[in-house]
Design a protein around this motif. Sequence first.
Motif, PDB file in Angstrom:
ATOM      1  N   LEU A  29     -12.405   0.162  15.373  1.00  0.00           N
ATOM      2  CA  LEU A  29     -11.805  -0.652  14.320  1.00  0.00           C
ATOM      3  C   LEU A  29     -10.357  -0.844  14.732  1.00  0.00           C
ATOM      4  CD1 LEU A  29     -13.132   0.944  10.997  1.00  0.00           C
ATOM      5  CD2 LEU A  29     -13.742  -1.291  11.932  1.00  0.00           C
ATOM      6  N   VAL A  30      -9.974  -2.072  14.994  1.00  0.00           N
ATOM      7  CA  VAL A  30      -8.634  -2.347  15.514  1.00  0.00           C
ATOM      8  C   VAL A  30      -7.895  -3.268  14.563  1.00  0.00           C
ATOM      9  CG1 VAL A  30      -7.293  -3.237  17.438  1.00  0.00           C
ATOM     10  CG2 VAL A  30      -9.471  -2.067  17.872  1.00  0.00           C
ATOM     11  N   GLU A  31      -6.870  -2.710  13.918  1.00  0.00           N
ATOM     12  CA  GLU A  31      -6.048  -3.503  13.004  1.00  0.00           C
ATOM     13  C   GLU A  31      -4.946  -4.236  13.763  1.00  0.00           C
ATOM     14  OE1 GLU A  31      -6.885   0.437  10.667  1.00  0.00           O
ATOM     15  OE2 GLU A  31      -6.365  -0.149  12.717  1.00  0.00           O
ATOM     16  N   SER A  32      -4.546  -5.361  13.225  1.00  0.00           N
ATOM     17  CA  SER A  32      -3.428  -6.127  13.769  1.00  0.00           C
ATOM     18  C   SER A  32      -2.800  -6.949  12.653  1.00  0.00           C
ATOM     19  CB  SER A  32      -3.894  -7.037  14.910  1.00  0.00           C
ATOM     20  OG  SER A  32      -4.847  -7.969  14.432  1.00  0.00           O
ATOM     21  N   GLY A  33      -1.621  -7.485  12.937  1.00  0.00           N
ATOM     22  CA  GLY A  33      -0.966  -8.367  11.975  1.00  0.00           C
ATOM     23  C   GLY A  33       0.168  -7.743  11.190  1.00  0.00           C
ATOM     24  N   GLY A  34       0.405  -6.457  11.363  1.00  0.00           N
ATOM     25  CA  GLY A  34       1.507  -5.815  10.664  1.00  0.00           C
ATOM     26  C   GLY A  34       2.849  -6.235  11.241  1.00  0.00           C
ATOM     27  N   GLY A  35       3.909  -5.806  10.569  1.00  0.00           N
ATOM     28  CA  GLY A  35       5.239  -6.134  11.053  1.00  0.00           C
ATOM     29  C   GLY A  35       6.274  -6.000   9.966  1.00  0.00           C
ATOM     30  N   VAL A  73       8.731  -7.823   7.269  1.00  0.00           N
ATOM     31  CA  VAL A  73       8.790  -9.049   6.478  1.00  0.00           C
ATOM     32  C   VAL A  73       9.764  -8.835   5.324  1.00  0.00           C
ATOM     33  CG1 VAL A  73       6.826  -8.389   5.035  1.00  0.00           C
ATOM     34  CG2 VAL A  73       7.373 -10.808   5.325  1.00  0.00           C
ATOM     35  N   GLN A  74      10.407  -9.893   4.905  1.00  0.00           N
ATOM     36  CA  GLN A  74      11.336  -9.814   3.779  1.00  0.00           C
ATOM     37  C   GLN A  74      10.574  -9.774   2.457  1.00  0.00           C
ATOM     38  OE1 GLN A  74      14.102 -13.086   4.113  1.00  0.00           O
ATOM     39  NE2 GLN A  74      15.384 -11.984   5.581  1.00  0.00           N
ATOM     40  N   PRO A  75      11.183  -9.200   1.442  1.00  0.00           N
ATOM     41  CA  PRO A  75      10.543  -9.233   0.105  1.00  0.00           C
ATOM     42  C   PRO A  75      10.212 -10.663  -0.297  1.00  0.00           C
ATOM     43  CG  PRO A  75      12.394  -7.718   0.100  1.00  0.00           C
ATOM     44  CD  PRO A  75      12.432  -8.420   1.429  1.00  0.00           C
ATOM     45  N   GLY A  76       9.014 -10.829  -0.870  1.00  0.00           N
ATOM     46  CA  GLY A  76       8.533 -12.148  -1.236  1.00  0.00           C
ATOM     47  C   GLY A  76       7.747 -12.846  -0.144  1.00  0.00           C
ATOM     48  N   GLY A  77       7.760 -12.277   1.043  1.00  0.00           N
ATOM     49  CA  GLY A  77       7.057 -12.885   2.169  1.00  0.00           C
ATOM     50  C   GLY A  77       5.573 -12.553   2.185  1.00  0.00           C
ATOM     51  N   SER A  78       4.921 -13.016   3.250  1.00  0.00           N
ATOM     52  CA  SER A  78       3.477 -12.834   3.392  1.00  0.00           C
ATOM     53  C   SER A  78       3.132 -12.312   4.780  1.00  0.00           C
ATOM     54  CB  SER A  78       2.753 -14.170   3.189  1.00  0.00           C
ATOM     55  OG  SER A  78       2.955 -14.669   1.879  1.00  0.00           O
ATOM     56  N   LEU A  79       2.029 -11.603   4.830  1.00  0.00           N
ATOM     57  CA  LEU A  79       1.429 -11.166   6.091  1.00  0.00           C
ATOM     58  C   LEU A  79      -0.082 -11.229   5.947  1.00  0.00           C
ATOM     59  CD1 LEU A  79       3.421  -7.952   7.163  1.00  0.00           C
ATOM     60  CD2 LEU A  79       3.413 -10.150   8.349  1.00  0.00           C
ATOM     61  N   ARG A  80      -0.751 -11.418   7.072  1.00  0.00           N
ATOM     62  CA  ARG A  80      -2.208 -11.370   7.086  1.00  0.00           C
ATOM     63  C   ARG A  80      -2.639 -10.316   8.097  1.00  0.00           C
ATOM     64  NH1 ARG A  80      -6.718 -15.470   9.517  1.00  0.00           N
ATOM     65  NH2 ARG A  80      -8.337 -15.214   7.916  1.00  0.00           N
ATOM     66  N   LEU A  91      -6.887  -8.952   5.303  1.00  0.00           N
ATOM     67  CA  LEU A  91      -6.137  -8.688   4.085  1.00  0.00           C
ATOM     68  C   LEU A  91      -4.948  -9.646   4.065  1.00  0.00           C
ATOM     69  CD1 LEU A  91      -6.020  -6.864   1.546  1.00  0.00           C
ATOM     70  CD2 LEU A  91      -4.329  -5.472   2.785  1.00  0.00           C
ATOM     71  N   GLN A  92      -5.029 -10.638   3.187  1.00  0.00           N
ATOM     72  CA  GLN A  92      -3.919 -11.556   3.000  1.00  0.00           C
ATOM     73  C   GLN A  92      -2.985 -10.969   1.957  1.00  0.00           C
ATOM     74  OE1 GLN A  92      -3.148 -14.593   4.545  1.00  0.00           O
ATOM     75  NE2 GLN A  92      -1.236 -14.407   3.389  1.00  0.00           N
ATOM     76  N   MET A  93      -1.736 -10.772   2.337  1.00  0.00           N
ATOM     77  CA  MET A  93      -0.765 -10.125   1.454  1.00  0.00           C
ATOM     78  C   MET A  93       0.359 -11.110   1.160  1.00  0.00           C
ATOM     79  SD  MET A  93      -0.636  -6.326   3.150  1.00  0.00           S
ATOM     80  CE  MET A  93       0.207  -6.881   4.616  1.00  0.00           C
ATOM     81  N   ASN A  94       0.495 -11.491  -0.091  1.00  0.00           N
ATOM     82  CA  ASN A  94       1.536 -12.407  -0.531  1.00  0.00           C
ATOM     83  C   ASN A  94       2.501 -11.705  -1.486  1.00  0.00           C
ATOM     84  OD1 ASN A  94       0.201 -14.477   0.887  1.00  0.00           O
ATOM     85  ND2 ASN A  94      -1.035 -15.007  -0.904  1.00  0.00           N
ATOM     86  N   SER A  95       3.638 -12.320  -1.691  1.00  0.00           N
ATOM     87  CA  SER A  95       4.645 -11.777  -2.624  1.00  0.00           C
ATOM     88  C   SER A  95       4.912 -10.304  -2.358  1.00  0.00           C
ATOM     89  CB  SER A  95       4.194 -11.985  -4.071  1.00  0.00           C
ATOM     90  OG  SER A  95       3.954 -13.343  -4.341  1.00  0.00           O
TER      91      SER A  95
END
Length: 116
Positions: free
Chosen positions: A4-10, A12-19, A81-85
């Motif tokens: 199981l290989v996760e990716s997409g972290g990093g 980000v400023q408050p209010g931003g998004s990551l997937r 996992l789509q992460m908004n706000s």
Amino acid sequence: QVHLVESGGGLVQPGGSLRLSCAASGFTFSAYVMSWYRQAPGKERELVATIPRFGGTITYADSVKGRFTISRDNAKNTVYLQMNSLKPEDTAVYYCNAVWLAHTYWGQGTQVTVSS
């Protein structure tokens, strides 16, 4: 061999998004319930979201409801996992988890840092 290989972290400023993405291999992905967990420094690992194998009810932690969306693509053996706000309190290592009967697998985690 199971991976199981996760990716997409990093960062980000408050209010931003990551997937986040979690690519699975070595097992029958479509048979497994998939979840995302997270663990912040000094805190216990907590369940963020769970998606069943086919349809069914998706569940979220109260702290992320309305901001995060979990989804899966069984053809690509991947859960997202789509992460908004995003908020500073979302800062944690995010882990992918797969469960079927007595079988449980974990990814190595990906760091998400929300900071200005």
